[in-house]
Design a protein around this motif. Structure first.
Motif, PDB file in Angstrom:
ATOM      1  N   TRP A 119      12.570  97.868  25.062  1.00 49.85           N
ATOM      2  CA  TRP A 119      12.566  98.756  23.903  1.00 49.85           C
ATOM      3  C   TRP A 119      12.231 100.208  24.257  1.00 49.85           C
ATOM      4  CZ3 TRP A 119      10.035  95.722  19.252  1.00 49.85           C
ATOM      5  CH2 TRP A 119      10.776  94.560  19.027  1.00 49.85           C
ATOM      6  N   PRO A 120      11.283 100.485  25.139  1.00 46.69           N
ATOM      7  CA  PRO A 120      11.001 101.893  25.464  1.00 46.69           C
ATOM      8  C   PRO A 120      12.207 102.617  26.061  1.00 46.69           C
ATOM      9  CG  PRO A 120       9.187 100.504  26.154  1.00 46.69           C
ATOM     10  CD  PRO A 120      10.286  99.582  25.760  1.00 46.69           C
ATOM     11  N   PHE A 121      12.928 101.966  26.960  1.00 50.98           N
ATOM     12  CA  PHE A 121      14.087 102.612  27.565  1.00 50.98           C
ATOM     13  C   PHE A 121      15.211 102.781  26.533  1.00 50.98           C
ATOM     14  CE2 PHE A 121      17.881 102.353  30.514  1.00 50.98           C
ATOM     15  CZ  PHE A 121      17.761 103.675  30.924  1.00 50.98           C
ATOM     16  N   GLY A 122      15.403 101.763  25.682  1.00 52.09           N
ATOM     17  CA  GLY A 122      16.406 101.890  24.628  1.00 52.09           C
ATOM     18  C   GLY A 122      16.072 103.013  23.668  1.00 52.09           C
ATOM     19  N   ALA A 123      14.795 103.153  23.318  1.00 50.08           N
ATOM     20  CA  ALA A 123      14.378 104.240  22.436  1.00 50.08           C
ATOM     21  C   ALA A 123      14.552 105.597  23.109  1.00 50.08           C
ATOM     22  CB  ALA A 123      12.922 104.037  22.019  1.00 50.08           C
ATOM     23  N   ALA A 124      14.252 105.671  24.402  1.00 50.48           N
ATOM     24  CA  ALA A 124      14.420 106.937  25.129  1.00 50.48           C
ATOM     25  C   ALA A 124      15.898 107.324  25.205  1.00 50.48           C
ATOM     26  CB  ALA A 124      13.829 106.817  26.532  1.00 50.48           C
ATOM     27  N   LEU A 125      16.775 106.341  25.428  1.00 48.27           N
ATOM     28  CA  LEU A 125      18.207 106.618  25.435  1.00 48.27           C
ATOM     29  C   LEU A 125      18.667 107.119  24.071  1.00 48.27           C
ATOM     30  CD1 LEU A 125      19.559 103.535  27.430  1.00 48.27           C
ATOM     31  CD2 LEU A 125      19.716 105.919  28.144  1.00 48.27           C
ATOM     32  N   SER A 126      18.171 106.491  23.004  1.00 49.41           N
ATOM     33  CA  SER A 126      18.556 106.895  21.652  1.00 49.41           C
ATOM     34  C   SER A 126      18.117 108.325  21.369  1.00 49.41           C
ATOM     35  CB  SER A 126      17.932 105.951  20.624  1.00 49.41           C
ATOM     36  OG  SER A 126      18.319 104.618  20.858  1.00 49.41           O
ATOM     37  N   PHE A 127      16.885 108.655  21.754  1.00 48.93           N
ATOM     38  CA  PHE A 127      16.376 109.999  21.502  1.00 48.93           C
ATOM     39  C   PHE A 127      17.118 111.037  22.332  1.00 48.93           C
ATOM     40  CE2 PHE A 127      12.744 111.773  19.203  1.00 48.93           C
ATOM     41  CZ  PHE A 127      12.532 110.746  18.301  1.00 48.93           C
ATOM     42  N   SER A 128      17.414 110.707  23.575  1.00 44.03           N
ATOM     43  CA  SER A 128      18.141 111.642  24.435  1.00 44.03           C
ATOM     44  C   SER A 128      19.544 111.899  23.894  1.00 44.03           C
ATOM     45  CB  SER A 128      18.212 111.099  25.861  1.00 44.03           C
ATOM     46  OG  SER A 128      16.924 110.906  26.397  1.00 44.03           O
ATOM     47  N   LEU A 129      20.213 110.834  23.446  1.00 45.77           N
ATOM     48  CA  LEU A 129      21.549 110.987  22.871  1.00 45.77           C
ATOM     49  C   LEU A 129      21.499 111.842  21.612  1.00 45.77           C
ATOM     50  CD1 LEU A 129      24.544 110.238  22.909  1.00 45.77           C
ATOM     51  CD2 LEU A 129      23.960 108.182  21.596  1.00 45.77           C
ATOM     52  N   MET A 130      20.488 111.620  20.777  1.00 46.16           N
ATOM     53  CA  MET A 130      20.350 112.412  19.565  1.00 46.16           C
ATOM     54  C   MET A 130      20.084 113.876  19.884  1.00 46.16           C
ATOM     55  SD  MET A 130      17.753 111.834  16.348  1.00 46.16           S
ATOM     56  CE  MET A 130      16.316 112.186  17.364  1.00 46.16           C
ATOM     57  N   ALA A 131      19.260 114.133  20.903  1.00 39.78           N
ATOM     58  CA  ALA A 131      18.968 115.510  21.292  1.00 39.78           C
ATOM     59  C   ALA A 131      20.225 116.209  21.814  1.00 39.78           C
ATOM     60  CB  ALA A 131      17.870 115.530  22.350  1.00 39.78           C
ATOM     61  N   LEU A 132      21.011 115.512  22.626  1.00 39.50           N
ATOM     62  CA  LEU A 132      22.256 116.100  23.129  1.00 39.50           C
ATOM     63  C   LEU A 132      23.228 116.389  21.995  1.00 39.50           C
ATOM     64  CD1 LEU A 132      22.891 113.958  26.338  1.00 39.50           C
ATOM     65  CD2 LEU A 132      22.351 116.395  26.258  1.00 39.50           C
ATOM     66  N   THR A 133      23.330 115.461  21.049  1.00 41.25           N
ATOM     67  CA  THR A 133      24.238 115.639  19.922  1.00 41.25           C
ATOM     68  C   THR A 133      23.814 116.817  19.057  1.00 41.25           C
ATOM     69  OG1 THR A 133      24.648 113.260  19.905  1.00 41.25           O
ATOM     70  CG2 THR A 133      25.301 114.507  17.959  1.00 41.25           C
ATOM     71  N   LEU A 134      22.516 116.915  18.752  1.00 42.23           N
ATOM     72  CA  LEU A 134      22.027 118.035  17.958  1.00 42.23           C
ATOM     73  C   LEU A 134      22.221 119.361  18.683  1.00 42.23           C
ATOM     74  CD1 LEU A 134      18.729 116.540  16.464  1.00 42.23           C
ATOM     75  CD2 LEU A 134      20.893 116.947  15.293  1.00 42.23           C
ATOM     76  N   GLY A 135      22.038 119.347  20.013  1.00 46.62           N
ATOM     77  CA  GLY A 135      22.268 120.562  20.786  1.00 46.62           C
ATOM     78  C   GLY A 135      23.717 121.012  20.723  1.00 46.62           C
ATOM     79  N   LEU A 136      24.627 120.053  20.838  1.00 45.18           N
ATOM     80  CA  LEU A 136      26.055 120.385  20.745  1.00 45.18           C
ATOM     81  C   LEU A 136      26.408 120.911  19.357  1.00 45.18           C
ATOM     82  CD1 LEU A 136      27.727 117.434  22.678  1.00 45.18           C
ATOM     83  CD2 LEU A 136      27.591 119.820  23.391  1.00 45.18           C
ATOM     84  N   LEU A 137      25.863 120.281  18.306  1.00 43.48           N
ATOM     85  CA  LEU A 137      26.119 120.752  16.947  1.00 43.48           C
ATOM     86  C   LEU A 137      25.590 122.165  16.744  1.00 43.48           C
ATOM     87  CD1 LEU A 137      25.383 117.590  14.769  1.00 43.48           C
ATOM     88  CD2 LEU A 137      27.594 118.624  15.274  1.00 43.48           C
ATOM     89  N   TYR A 138      24.424 122.451  17.324  1.00 43.63           N
ATOM     90  CA  TYR A 138      23.849 123.796  17.214  1.00 43.63           C
ATOM     91  C   TYR A 138      24.750 124.826  17.886  1.00 43.63           C
ATOM     92  CZ  TYR A 138      20.642 127.684  18.062  1.00 43.63           C
ATOM     93  OH  TYR A 138      20.067 128.932  18.122  1.00 43.63           O
ATOM     94  N   ILE A 139      25.233 124.488  19.079  1.00 48.72           N
ATOM     95  CA  ILE A 139      26.111 125.416  19.799  1.00 48.72           C
ATOM     96  C   ILE A 139      27.413 125.634  19.035  1.00 48.72           C
ATOM     97  CG2 ILE A 139      27.464 125.722  21.908  1.00 48.72           C
ATOM     98  CD1 ILE A 139      25.258 124.236  23.405  1.00 48.72           C
ATOM     99  N   VAL A 140      27.995 124.538  18.528  1.00 47.40           N
ATOM    100  CA  VAL A 140      29.257 124.649  17.797  1.00 47.40           C
ATOM    101  C   VAL A 140      29.090 125.464  16.527  1.00 47.40           C
ATOM    102  CG1 VAL A 140      30.968 123.337  16.501  1.00 47.40           C
ATOM    103  CG2 VAL A 140      30.240 122.539  18.738  1.00 47.40           C
ATOM    104  N   SER A 141      27.993 125.233  15.797  1.00 45.36           N
ATOM    105  CA  SER A 141      27.780 125.987  14.562  1.00 45.36           C
ATOM    106  C   SER A 141      27.570 127.465  14.837  1.00 45.36           C
ATOM    107  CB  SER A 141      26.571 125.420  13.808  1.00 45.36           C
ATOM    108  OG  SER A 141      25.378 125.575  14.566  1.00 45.36           O
ATOM    109  N   LYS A 142      26.853 127.804  15.914  1.00 47.75           N
ATOM    110  CA  LYS A 142      26.646 129.201  16.265  1.00 47.75           C
ATOM    111  C   LYS A 142      27.952 129.851  16.695  1.00 47.75           C
ATOM    112  CE  LYS A 142      22.160 129.805  15.762  1.00 47.75           C
ATOM    113  NZ  LYS A 142      21.584 130.853  14.875  1.00 47.75           N
ATOM    114  N   ARG A 143      28.718 129.145  17.503  1.00 47.13           N
ATOM    115  CA  ARG A 143      30.004 129.681  17.966  1.00 47.13           C
ATOM    116  C   ARG A 143      30.962 129.899  16.797  1.00 47.13           C
ATOM    117  NH1 ARG A 143      30.025 131.906  23.061  1.00 47.13           N
ATOM    118  NH2 ARG A 143      28.940 130.529  24.547  1.00 47.13           N
ATOM    119  N   SER A 144      30.978 128.939  15.855  1.00 44.16           N
ATOM    120  CA  SER A 144      31.905 129.051  14.723  1.00 44.16           C
ATOM    121  C   SER A 144      31.591 130.234  13.846  1.00 44.16           C
ATOM    122  CB  SER A 144      31.895 127.764  13.917  1.00 44.16           C
ATOM    123  OG  SER A 144      30.610 127.549  13.334  1.00 44.16           O
ATOM    124  N   ARG A 145      30.294 130.620  13.800  1.00 45.84           N
ATOM    125  CA  ARG A 145      29.906 131.779  12.986  1.00 45.84           C
ATOM    126  C   ARG A 145      29.874 133.065  13.795  1.00 45.84           C
ATOM    127  NH1 ARG A 145      25.934 128.046  10.639  1.00 45.84           N
ATOM    128  NH2 ARG A 145      24.366 128.950  12.016  1.00 45.84           N
TER     129      ARG A 145
END
Length: 277
Positions: free
Chosen positions: A246-272
């Protein structure tokens, strides 16, 4: 009015806190703990699970997930844009065509995935038909590879690309294309210089709606990819079920979420057109 607004928003805020923030906090705590002897979590707190993500094996799986999700999103855009353009110019038949786009949602996604597996397997309809016509001498490897996973993802998430594109194209003023034609612009340059820039919000919304579910998908890669095409969603699911880490699965989930949010932030900034910082 402010108190009344807060009173009406309080149930929604409480629901979000209960169903979203609370599980998120639990997963965050799990990612910092150690794996128990028989599964589950146990103290002490450690960052070992996050350091394991840097293993080349898991980085390769993460790269494959981004690659498959990116290719699937691009194919959905290439297939969905002409379809959305056709529907937006269909006049009174728009409603019928939109219902046909949404028709697959009336059937369980699991059933549709199994249907594709029956079509693509060695003894499936496609290979059987090709063998019967003599076009091939042995079954084609259509299942349990990246091709099958991408096909399943494109089939499953194509409507999420078509609907935002249709909404944007339906509002497009035909006079703009007529003006481009009057100025001597051929159809393809007019499409590239007039239609596509004006459809940018729909393209962006559709790409986000397709890319993020494809990146975290686990059902399609697990069934149609088998053990030969493992993606990050399948890996997370295996850690919580099969491996009971469970700890490794949770760490993978959090890392994936952080990468996704980072990409969304970059895309939203670029689009504006804003600075990333």
């Amino acid at each position: 009015m402010k108190r009344l607004r807060l009173a009406f928003l309080a149930p929604s805020a409480l629901l979000l806190a209960t169903l979203f923030l609370a599980p998120l906090v639990i997963v965050a705590v799990y990612s910092l703990e150690s794996r128990g002897a028989y599964g589950g979590v146990t103290p002490p707190f450690t960052l070992e699970s996050y350091s394991r993500i840097l293993d080349p094996l898991y980085l390769k799986i993460l790269w494959r997930s981004f690659w498959v999700a990116g290719v699937s999103t691009l194919l959905c855009l290439l297939l969905g844009f002409p379809l959305a353009l056709f529907i937006s110019r269909s006049g009174p038949r728009r409603g019928l065509y939109l219902q046909l786009v949404m028709l697959p949602f009336w059937t369980s996604f699991l059933i549709r995935t199994y249907a594709w597996m029956f079509l693509l397997r060695d003894t499936g309809l496609i290979n059987t038909a090709l063998l019967a016509t003599g076009l091939i001498s042995e079954p084609l490897p259509l299942l349990y590879n990246d091709f099958a996973v991408i096909l399943g993802l494109v089939y499953g998430f194509l409507p999420f690309m078509v609907l935002p594109l249709y909404t944007t194209l339906e509002k497009l003023d035909p006079a703009l294309l007529e003006a481009a034609a009057d100025l001597g612009a051929p159809p393809w340059p007019a499409l590239a210089r007039v239609t596509l820039p004006l459809c940018r919000p729909g393209i962006l919304a559709g790409s986000i709606l397709v890319f993020i579910p494809c990146l975290g998908a686990y059902l399609t890669p697990d069934l149609m990819g088998g053990g030969k095409s493992i993606m990050i969603g399948t890996l997370v699911q295996n850690q919580f079920t099969t491996s009971r880490d469970w700890p490794f699965g949770a760490a993978l989930s959090f890392s994936l979420m952080a990468l996704t949010l980072g990409l969304l932030y970059i895309v939203s900034k670029r689009s504006r057109g804003e600075d990333l910082l």
